[in-house]
Design a protein around this motif. Structure first.
Motif, PDB file in Angstrom:
ATOM      1  N   LYS A  19      47.074  35.979  47.772  1.00  0.00           N
ATOM      2  CA  LYS A  19      45.643  35.652  47.700  1.00  0.00           C
ATOM      3  C   LYS A  19      44.760  36.849  47.340  1.00  0.00           C
ATOM      4  CE  LYS A  19      46.317  31.442  49.414  1.00  0.00           C
ATOM      5  NZ  LYS A  19      47.225  30.733  48.588  1.00  0.00           N
ATOM      6  N   THR A  20      45.320  37.888  46.690  1.00  0.00           N
ATOM      7  CA  THR A  20      44.487  39.010  46.266  1.00  0.00           C
ATOM      8  C   THR A  20      44.083  38.896  44.801  1.00  0.00           C
ATOM      9  OG1 THR A  20      46.429  40.368  45.816  1.00  0.00           O
ATOM     10  CG2 THR A  20      45.413  40.601  47.996  1.00  0.00           C
ATOM     11  N   LYS A  21      44.675  37.956  44.063  1.00  0.00           N
ATOM     12  CA  LYS A  21      44.287  37.676  42.683  1.00  0.00           C
ATOM     13  C   LYS A  21      43.982  36.195  42.576  1.00  0.00           C
ATOM     14  CE  LYS A  21      45.561  41.504  40.179  1.00  0.00           C
ATOM     15  NZ  LYS A  21      45.056  42.071  38.980  1.00  0.00           N
ATOM     16  N   GLY A  22      43.126  35.853  41.622  1.00  0.00           N
ATOM     17  CA  GLY A  22      42.715  34.472  41.447  1.00  0.00           C
ATOM     18  C   GLY A  22      43.393  33.793  40.272  1.00  0.00           C
ATOM     19  N   TYR A  23      42.997  32.557  40.035  1.00  0.00           N
ATOM     20  CA  TYR A  23      43.584  31.763  38.962  1.00  0.00           C
ATOM     21  C   TYR A  23      43.300  32.376  37.599  1.00  0.00           C
ATOM     22  CZ  TYR A  23      44.540  27.956  35.775  1.00  0.00           C
ATOM     23  OH  TYR A  23      45.025  27.218  34.741  1.00  0.00           O
ATOM     24  N   GLY A  24      42.124  32.950  37.415  1.00  0.00           N
ATOM     25  CA  GLY A  24      41.782  33.572  36.136  1.00  0.00           C
ATOM     26  C   GLY A  24      42.768  34.666  35.761  1.00  0.00           C
ATOM     27  N   ASP A  25      43.208  35.427  36.748  1.00  0.00           N
ATOM     28  CA  ASP A  25      44.196  36.476  36.500  1.00  0.00           C
ATOM     29  C   ASP A  25      45.546  35.876  36.105  1.00  0.00           C
ATOM     30  OD1 ASP A  25      42.464  38.675  37.237  1.00  0.00           O
ATOM     31  OD2 ASP A  25      42.665  37.949  39.301  1.00  0.00           O
ATOM     32  N   LEU A  26      45.914  34.782  36.764  1.00  0.00           N
ATOM     33  CA  LEU A  26      47.161  34.099  36.395  1.00  0.00           C
ATOM     34  C   LEU A  26      47.098  33.604  34.959  1.00  0.00           C
ATOM     35  CD1 LEU A  26      48.140  31.829  39.410  1.00  0.00           C
ATOM     36  CD2 LEU A  26      49.283  33.873  38.627  1.00  0.00           C
ATOM     37  N   LYS A  27      45.958  33.032  34.611  1.00  0.00           N
ATOM     38  CA  LYS A  27      45.783  32.479  33.273  1.00  0.00           C
ATOM     39  C   LYS A  27      45.956  33.565  32.214  1.00  0.00           C
ATOM     40  CE  LYS A  27      41.707  30.972  32.043  1.00  0.00           C
ATOM     41  NZ  LYS A  27      41.146  31.330  30.781  1.00  0.00           N
ATOM     42  N   GLU A  28      45.452  34.755  32.498  1.00  0.00           N
ATOM     43  CA  GLU A  28      45.522  35.852  31.531  1.00  0.00           C
ATOM     44  C   GLU A  28      46.894  36.523  31.503  1.00  0.00           C
ATOM     45  OE1 GLU A  28      42.421  38.682  32.209  1.00  0.00           O
ATOM     46  OE2 GLU A  28      40.870  37.135  32.244  1.00  0.00           O
ATOM     47  N   ASP A  29      47.500  36.760  32.666  1.00  0.00           N
ATOM     48  CA  ASP A  29      48.689  37.613  32.754  1.00  0.00           C
ATOM     49  C   ASP A  29      50.007  36.876  32.935  1.00  0.00           C
ATOM     50  OD1 ASP A  29      46.895  39.701  32.646  1.00  0.00           O
ATOM     51  OD2 ASP A  29      46.933  40.076  34.796  1.00  0.00           O
ATOM     52  N   VAL A  30      49.988  35.662  33.455  1.00  0.00           N
ATOM     53  CA  VAL A  30      51.234  35.035  33.888  1.00  0.00           C
ATOM     54  C   VAL A  30      51.634  33.824  33.048  1.00  0.00           C
ATOM     55  CG1 VAL A  30      52.416  33.928  35.835  1.00  0.00           C
ATOM     56  CG2 VAL A  30      50.884  35.855  36.239  1.00  0.00           C
TER      57      VAL A  30
END
Length: 165
Positions: A19-30
Motif C-alpha cells: 500500500k505504498t504505491k497506487g494504481y497509477g504507478d502499477l499502470k505505468e510500471d507493471v
C-alpha cells in the motif's frame, strides 16, 4: 492481467501490495500488453476465491495452473521457480499450512529471476481487475480538461478513482 517481467515492475508491484504505491504507478510500471511474450499472465483469479487447499479444487482448475507443492512458509525461499505464476497452499499469516481456518490458496508471482516470488491472495489479483475496470469507466465519462498540468491531474485522479470502494 499481464505483468511486465522486470526488476522495476517487481519493486512497484511489491510496493502496491504494501500500500505504498497506487494504481497509477502499477499502470505505468507493471501492466503489460497482452501480446507481450515475456509478460507474466495471471488468468481467472476469481476461480480460486475462497479455496483453502489446492487439493480441494476441481480438476479443471488444477489443470489450468502450475502448482508449488513445497511445504515451506510463504516468506521462505521457495523451490526453484522461473518467472511466472504458481499456485500454492499458504496461510494468511505466512506460516506453513496446518489444515486450519487460516489456510488459503495463494499465488506466488515471480516477475524477475533474481527476486523472490511475491505471495499474493487471489482476492488481491481480482482487486487489480476491478481497479482496471474502475479506471476505464472513470476515464470514459471524465470530461477532458485543457490544463497544462494534465498528466499530474490524471495521476491524482487515478488514485482518487482507485481509492473509491
Amino acid at each position: 492481467i499481464t505483468l511486465k517481467a522486470t526488476e522495476a515492475s517487481h519493486k512497484t508491484f511489491r510496493k502496491w501490495l504494501s500500500k505504498t504505491k497506487g494504481y497509477g504507478d502499477l499502470k505505468e510500471d507493471v501492466f503489460s500488453k497482452v501480446d507481450d511474450k515475456s509478460a507474466v499472465v495471471i488468468e481467472s483469479p476469481e476461480l480460486w476465491l475462497g479455496l483453502r487447499r489446492l487439493e480441494e479444487g476441481p480438476d479443471y482448475l488444477k489443470k489450468m495452473v502450475t502448482h508449488d507443492d513445497s511445504d515451506s512458509p510463504a516468506i521462505a525461499e521457495e523451490t526453484s521457480q522461473g518467472v511466472g505464476v504458481a499456485l500454492a497452499n499458504g496461510t494468511l499469516d505466512g506460516s506453513v499450512p496446518q489444515g486450519d481456518d487460516f489456510d488459503r490458496v495463494v499465488c506466488k508471482v515471480r516477475l524477475h529471476d533474481s527476486k523472490k516470488a511475491l505471495t499474493v491472495l487471489p482476492e488481491e489479483i481480482l482487486q487489480l481487475i476491478l481497479n482496471q475496470a474502475q479506471y476505464h469507466v472513470a476515464h470514459k465519462f471524465k470530461p477532458s480538461s485543457g490544463s497544462d498540468n494534465k498528466k499530474d491531474e490524471d495521476h491524482e485522479d487515478d488514485d482518487d478513482v482507485m481509492s473509491y470502494p
